[in-house]
Design a protein around this motif. Structure first.
Motif, PDB file in Angstrom:
ATOM      1  N   ILE A  21       0.944  -1.261   0.023  1.00  0.00           N
ATOM      2  CA  ILE A  21      -0.095  -0.027   0.107  1.00  0.00           C
ATOM      3  C   ILE A  21       0.920   1.238  -0.112  1.00  0.00           C
ATOM      4  O   ILE A  21       0.549   2.186  -0.843  1.00  0.00           O
ATOM      5  CB  ILE A  21      -1.014  -0.025   1.274  1.00  0.00           C
ATOM      6  CG1 ILE A  21      -1.976  -0.857   1.185  1.00  0.00           C
ATOM      7  CG2 ILE A  21      -1.624   1.386   1.355  1.00  0.00           C
ATOM      8  CD1 ILE A  21      -2.707  -1.504   2.678  1.00  0.00           C
ATOM      9  N   LEU A  22       1.956   1.463   0.970  1.00  0.00           N
ATOM     10  CA  LEU A  22       2.609   2.421   1.002  1.00  0.00           C
ATOM     11  C   LEU A  22       3.579   2.652  -0.015  1.00  0.00           C
ATOM     12  O   LEU A  22       3.811   3.810  -0.600  1.00  0.00           O
ATOM     13  CB  LEU A  22       3.484   2.522   2.418  1.00  0.00           C
ATOM     14  CG  LEU A  22       2.671   2.428   3.571  1.00  0.00           C
ATOM     15  CD1 LEU A  22       3.577   2.425   4.871  1.00  0.00           C
ATOM     16  CD2 LEU A  22       1.510   3.474   3.722  1.00  0.00           C
ATOM     17  N   SER A  23       4.308   1.529  -0.701  1.00  0.00           N
ATOM     18  CA  SER A  23       5.113   1.666  -1.729  1.00  0.00           C
ATOM     19  C   SER A  23       4.446   2.231  -2.985  1.00  0.00           C
ATOM     20  O   SER A  23       4.867   3.093  -3.658  1.00  0.00           O
ATOM     21  CB  SER A  23       5.587   0.514  -2.040  1.00  0.00           C
ATOM     22  OG  SER A  23       6.477   0.024  -1.041  1.00  0.00           O
ATOM     23  N   CYS A 103      -0.320   8.374  18.040  1.00  0.00           N
ATOM     24  CA  CYS A 103      -1.386   8.057  17.419  1.00  0.00           C
ATOM     25  C   CYS A 103      -1.513   6.460  17.472  1.00  0.00           C
ATOM     26  O   CYS A 103      -0.621   5.538  17.043  1.00  0.00           O
ATOM     27  CB  CYS A 103      -0.958   8.382  15.793  1.00  0.00           C
ATOM     28  SG  CYS A 103      -2.146   8.204  14.798  1.00  0.00           S
ATOM     29  N   ILE A 104      -2.826   6.103  17.654  1.00  0.00           N
ATOM     30  CA  ILE A 104      -3.190   4.777  17.705  1.00  0.00           C
ATOM     31  C   ILE A 104      -4.320   4.393  16.779  1.00  0.00           C
ATOM     32  O   ILE A 104      -5.520   5.088  16.698  1.00  0.00           O
ATOM     33  CB  ILE A 104      -3.544   4.374  18.906  1.00  0.00           C
ATOM     34  CG1 ILE A 104      -2.821   4.692  20.333  1.00  0.00           C
ATOM     35  CG2 ILE A 104      -4.294   3.010  19.294  1.00  0.00           C
ATOM     36  CD1 ILE A 104      -3.284   4.640  21.784  1.00  0.00           C
ATOM     37  N   ILE A 105      -3.968   3.314  15.784  1.00  0.00           N
ATOM     38  CA  ILE A 105      -4.980   2.944  14.987  1.00  0.00           C
ATOM     39  C   ILE A 105      -5.292   1.402  15.106  1.00  0.00           C
ATOM     40  O   ILE A 105      -4.353   0.678  15.366  1.00  0.00           O
ATOM     41  CB  ILE A 105      -4.608   3.295  13.414  1.00  0.00           C
ATOM     42  CG1 ILE A 105      -3.353   2.724  13.043  1.00  0.00           C
ATOM     43  CG2 ILE A 105      -4.676   4.671  13.203  1.00  0.00           C
ATOM     44  CD1 ILE A 105      -2.803   3.036  11.688  1.00  0.00           C
ATOM     45  N   VAL A 113      -7.627   5.069   4.996  1.00  0.00           N
ATOM     46  CA  VAL A 113      -7.557   5.375   6.200  1.00  0.00           C
ATOM     47  C   VAL A 113      -6.231   5.659   6.680  1.00  0.00           C
ATOM     48  O   VAL A 113      -5.563   6.679   7.226  1.00  0.00           O
ATOM     49  CB  VAL A 113      -8.513   4.814   7.340  1.00  0.00           C
ATOM     50  CG1 VAL A 113      -8.298   5.455   8.432  1.00  0.00           C
ATOM     51  CG2 VAL A 113      -9.862   5.019   6.754  1.00  0.00           C
ATOM     52  N   LEU A 114      -5.479   4.596   6.501  1.00  0.00           N
ATOM     53  CA  LEU A 114      -4.062   4.435   6.670  1.00  0.00           C
ATOM     54  C   LEU A 114      -3.053   5.472   6.055  1.00  0.00           C
ATOM     55  O   LEU A 114      -2.366   6.301   6.665  1.00  0.00           O
ATOM     56  CB  LEU A 114      -3.423   3.077   6.355  1.00  0.00           C
ATOM     57  CG  LEU A 114      -1.910   2.874   6.762  1.00  0.00           C
ATOM     58  CD1 LEU A 114      -1.606   3.181   8.181  1.00  0.00           C
ATOM     59  CD2 LEU A 114      -1.578   1.647   6.219  1.00  0.00           C
ATOM     60  N   ARG A 119      -0.123  10.867   5.901  1.00  0.00           N
ATOM     61  CA  ARG A 119      -0.016  11.982   5.312  1.00  0.00           C
ATOM     62  C   ARG A 119      -0.282  13.144   6.566  1.00  0.00           C
ATOM     63  O   ARG A 119       0.592  13.981   6.392  1.00  0.00           O
ATOM     64  CB  ARG A 119      -0.955  12.309   4.282  1.00  0.00           C
ATOM     65  CG  ARG A 119      -0.568  11.692   2.735  1.00  0.00           C
ATOM     66  CD  ARG A 119      -1.272  12.135   1.684  1.00  0.00           C
ATOM     67  NE  ARG A 119      -2.968  11.589   1.874  1.00  0.00           N
ATOM     68  CZ  ARG A 119      -2.923  10.330   1.112  1.00  0.00           C
ATOM     69  NH1 ARG A 119      -2.151   9.622   0.687  1.00  0.00           N
ATOM     70  NH2 ARG A 119      -4.155   9.918   1.460  1.00  0.00           N
ATOM     71  N   ASP A 120      -1.181  12.937   7.254  1.00  0.00           N
ATOM     72  CA  ASP A 120      -1.460  13.986   8.349  1.00  0.00           C
ATOM     73  C   ASP A 120      -0.275  13.986   9.377  1.00  0.00           C
ATOM     74  O   ASP A 120       0.399  15.151   9.610  1.00  0.00           O
ATOM     75  CB  ASP A 120      -2.727  13.531   8.797  1.00  0.00           C
ATOM     76  CG  ASP A 120      -2.944  14.357  10.116  1.00  0.00           C
ATOM     77  OD1 ASP A 120      -3.279  15.555   9.863  1.00  0.00           O
ATOM     78  OD2 ASP A 120      -3.019  14.079  11.476  1.00  0.00           O
ATOM     79  N   ARG A 121       0.359  12.868   9.506  1.00  0.00           N
ATOM     80  CA  ARG A 121       1.587  12.911  10.690  1.00  0.00           C
ATOM     81  C   ARG A 121       2.657  13.387  10.336  1.00  0.00           C
ATOM     82  O   ARG A 121       3.258  13.951  10.779  1.00  0.00           O
ATOM     83  CB  ARG A 121       1.728  11.214  10.960  1.00  0.00           C
ATOM     84  CG  ARG A 121       0.567  10.561  11.798  1.00  0.00           C
ATOM     85  CD  ARG A 121      -0.120  11.198  13.034  1.00  0.00           C
ATOM     86  NE  ARG A 121       0.842  11.217  14.129  1.00  0.00           N
ATOM     87  CZ  ARG A 121       0.554  11.759  15.509  1.00  0.00           C
ATOM     88  NH1 ARG A 121      -0.646  12.229  15.680  1.00  0.00           N
ATOM     89  NH2 ARG A 121       1.589  11.667  16.122  1.00  0.00           N
TER      90      ARG A 121
END
Length: 132
Positions: A21-23, A103-105, A113-114, A119-121
């Motif tokens: 996902i991140l890559s 931050c806890i998910i 959402v991830l 991006r926010d962090r």
């Protein structure tokens, strides 16, 4: 500049999924099955991440929480996300800690959402990643 994310989780399927996902969204991802592997990598300044994603129960019930303490001492401005099936049950551990850093998910999490949280962090601060 491409941002680097470290992901620590003992479940290879979760590591692979998060990495894909991140890559796919342009992040460099370093995946680690243990906290020890992750901390060993931090001795190489070339791979210091912009953000760390930590599983709470990697290796033991609280290895991720203990990693938080060491990570925050060594890199106090590094952003971190706890990705855990425990959710907010771990909040008491962080009493008197900076909520800006924590931050806890909860697993499982939707990819969109991830990505939004990451991006926010990452945009919240542009920290200098030098050890303290």
């Amino acid at each position: 500049m491409t941002q680097r994310i470290a992901h620590v989780d003992d479940d290879p399927d979760i590591r692979d999924t998060v990495c894909q996902i991140l890559s796919a969204h342009g992040y460099l991802v370093d995946s680690y099955p243990t906290v020890g592997d992750f901390f060993n990598s931090l001795n190489n300044p070339a791979v210091i991440p912009d953000l760390a994603i930590l599983d709470v129960m990697v290796e033991s019930m609280d290895a991720g929480l203990n990693a938080y303490v060491e990570l925050h001492e060594r890199f106090p401005k590094m952003q971190a996300i706890f990705m855990t099936s425990l959710g907010d049950m771990i909040l008491p551990y962080f009493e008197n800690k900076s909520q800006e850093w924590i931050c806890i998910i909860e697993k499982p999490i939707e990819p969109s959402v991830l990505l939004s949280i990451i991006r926010d962090r990452l945009s919240a601060t542009k920290p200098e990643m030098s050890p303290s």
